[in-house]
Scaffold this motif. Structure first.
Motif, PDB file in Angstrom:
ATOM      1  N   ASP A  12       0.546  -1.445   0.179  1.00 27.32           N
ATOM      2  CA  ASP A  12      -0.043  -0.114  -0.363  1.00 27.32           C
ATOM      3  C   ASP A  12       0.847   1.122   0.057  1.00 27.32           C
ATOM      4  OD1 ASP A  12      -2.205   2.469   0.616  1.00 27.32           O
ATOM      5  OD2 ASP A  12      -2.711   1.220   1.942  1.00 27.32           O
ATOM      6  N   HIS A  36      -3.916  -2.809   4.989  1.00 30.09           N
ATOM      7  CA  HIS A  36      -3.393  -2.598   6.020  1.00 30.09           C
ATOM      8  C   HIS A  36      -3.075  -3.873   6.956  1.00 30.09           C
ATOM      9  CE1 HIS A  36      -5.372   1.895   5.044  1.00 30.09           C
ATOM     10  NE2 HIS A  36      -5.042   1.281   4.008  1.00 30.09           N
ATOM     11  N   GLU A  79      -2.141   8.098   4.524  1.00 26.45           N
ATOM     12  CA  GLU A  79      -2.230   7.078   5.695  1.00 26.45           C
ATOM     13  C   GLU A  79      -3.366   8.332   6.751  1.00 26.45           C
ATOM     14  OE1 GLU A  79      -3.834   4.660   4.479  1.00 26.45           O
ATOM     15  OE2 GLU A  79      -2.366   3.494   3.241  1.00 26.45           O
TER      16      GLU A  79
HETATM   17 MN    MN Z   1      -3.543   2.715   3.108  1.00 26.41          MN
END
Ligand code: MN
Ligand code: HGY
Ligand code: MN
Length: 407
Positions: free
Chosen positions: A89, A380, A124
């Protein structure tokens, strides 16, 4: 190309990885994220990319095109992670961008338009609570005054964290985006749509509206043994019922059999956080996402209403503060169709995850996203994954797209 990609991936792999969980802790301006950033600068230098950094800690390496008067093409992603996040990510988009440039150079492509590889800061919101902080500031979507007031869990202000990392904060609209004509972000898919379709790469149609809401529950601290059950004003009970209500309200939102709402309490703080004391304060953060802005507002209102009703019964109080709300994003349909057609027709799918590409799209920069298949759909989490063959296909698709956009 395979070697280049794998070398870059191997260099980043140990940075910020927890020995116990295997997950990543690359919080903005901390040592692991700064190490990733130093790696980013090395990669730019190795390719002769011209580096520019703005006062929001966003960095771009530019590959100058033959015609500087043309609008620029930007790609890239972010290098920070959630707490105990996966490897893909963010970094997948950055590594793929460098690998795509290498591939284009191998193919002797000379872009007319300048092509940039971006690393956006604090995507994030894991440290300063606001999602896509760097891109929001750069795009003028977040008031710098509001950003200046943000503190992390230890009370450190955003600008102080930047200064401590050797940066020179100057929060606000960024010159980096001034001449950008389009943004294309490659990202690991955070779902299993591409798995079901049995294709390695797809494009994004839209991002669900989503938000983060702080729920402050207050009550009365007291002795866990000496206080009769009937005499308590326990905010933990109000919180617990509200968390159940959030789950239920989101489950009730279905459309034609598919769920269209998400609600999660993934973080709480308790005061005094003692086993033998009834707490006087519980703070929980609700992450809520829905297919439409109106449904998101209804979902959050329904959760708050049930929380307030329970607070009345418990003799506690609840206040709700929206900390970070992003409206629905519909990616540039013309750009997306043009890129989908390049591969002979790639799927175009929506996502419930937020991205810097959504912020830039909302700010009026035509934007698109490429998703690379994730076998389990998990994200995540340390279990997040993408197969090497799919990653390399992603690089080729990105290179083809950049060649088309930078012509
Ligand atoms: Mn993310
Ligand atoms: O939280 C999110 O949607 C993200 O992955 N930034
Ligand atoms: Mn991401």
């Amino acid at each position: 190309m395979i070697d280049g990609f794998e070398q870059m991936w191997a260099a980043l792999a140990p940075v910020g990885r927890s020995a116990s969980s295997g997950g990543y802790f690359r919080q903005p301006f901390g040592s692991a994220e700064r190490e990733c950033h130093a790696w980013f600068l090395e990669q730019c230098a190795a390719r002769g990319l011209r580096v520019e950094q703005d006062g929001n800690a966003n960095t771009v390496g530019w590959w100058d095109g033959s015609d500087p008067s043309l609008p620029r093409v930007l790609t890239g992603s972010h290098l920070d992670s959630v707490l105990d996040g996966g490897a893909y990510d963010g970094p997948l988009g950055v590594v793929s961008a460098f690998a795509a440039i290498d591939l284009l150079r191998e193919r002797c492509v000379v872009p007319s338009r300048t092509v940039g590889v971006a690393a956006f800061a604090e995507e994030e919101g894991s440290r300063f609570s606001i999602a896509c902080l760097g891109s929001q500031l750069a795009a003028g979507a977040l008031d710098p005054e509001r950003a200046r007031a943000l503190t992390d869990r230890d009370g450190v202000r955003l600008e102080d964290a930047m200064l401590a990392a050797g940066l020179e904060p100057e929060l606000g609209p960024s010159p980096l985006l001034r001449d950008v004509g389009c943004y294309l972000e490659l990202h690991v898919e955070q779902g299993r749509d591409l798995v079901h379709r049995e294709v390695p790469v797809g494009l994004a149609s839209a991002i669900w509206p989503h938000g983060r809401y702080r729920f402050d529950f207050t009550g009365e601290a007291n002795h866990a043994g000496a206080t009769a059950m009937a005499d308590r004003h326990d905010p933990m009970l109000t919180y617990a019922m509200t968390a159940l209500a959030a789950n239920k309200q989101a489950r009730l939102l279905t459309d034609g059999g598919s769920d269209t709402g998400r609600a999660t309490f993934g973080r709480i703080e308790v005061s005094p956080n003692a086993t033998n004391a009834v707490p006087d304060r519980v703070t929980g953060w609700l992450d809520a996402r829905c297919e439409s802005d109106a449904t998101l507002a209804q979902l959050v209102a329904a959760v708050e209403k049930q929380g307030q009703e329970r607070a009345t019964r418990d003799g506690t109080a609840l206040t709700v503060t929206a900390e970070s709300v992003a409206p629905a994003v519909h990616f540039d349909a013309t750009l997306t169709a043009r890129l989908a057609a390049l591969g002979g027709g790639r799927p175009v799918i929506p996502t419930a995850a937020g991205h810097d590409a959504g912020v830039l799209a909302t700010a009026g920069i035509p934007s698109a996203m490429l998703f690379v298949r994730n076998p389990t759909g998990v994200s995540h989490s340390p279990a997040e994954h993408a197969g090497i063959d799919d990653c390399l296909t992603g690089v080729e698709v990105l290179a083809d797209a950049l060649a088309e956009l930078a012509r």
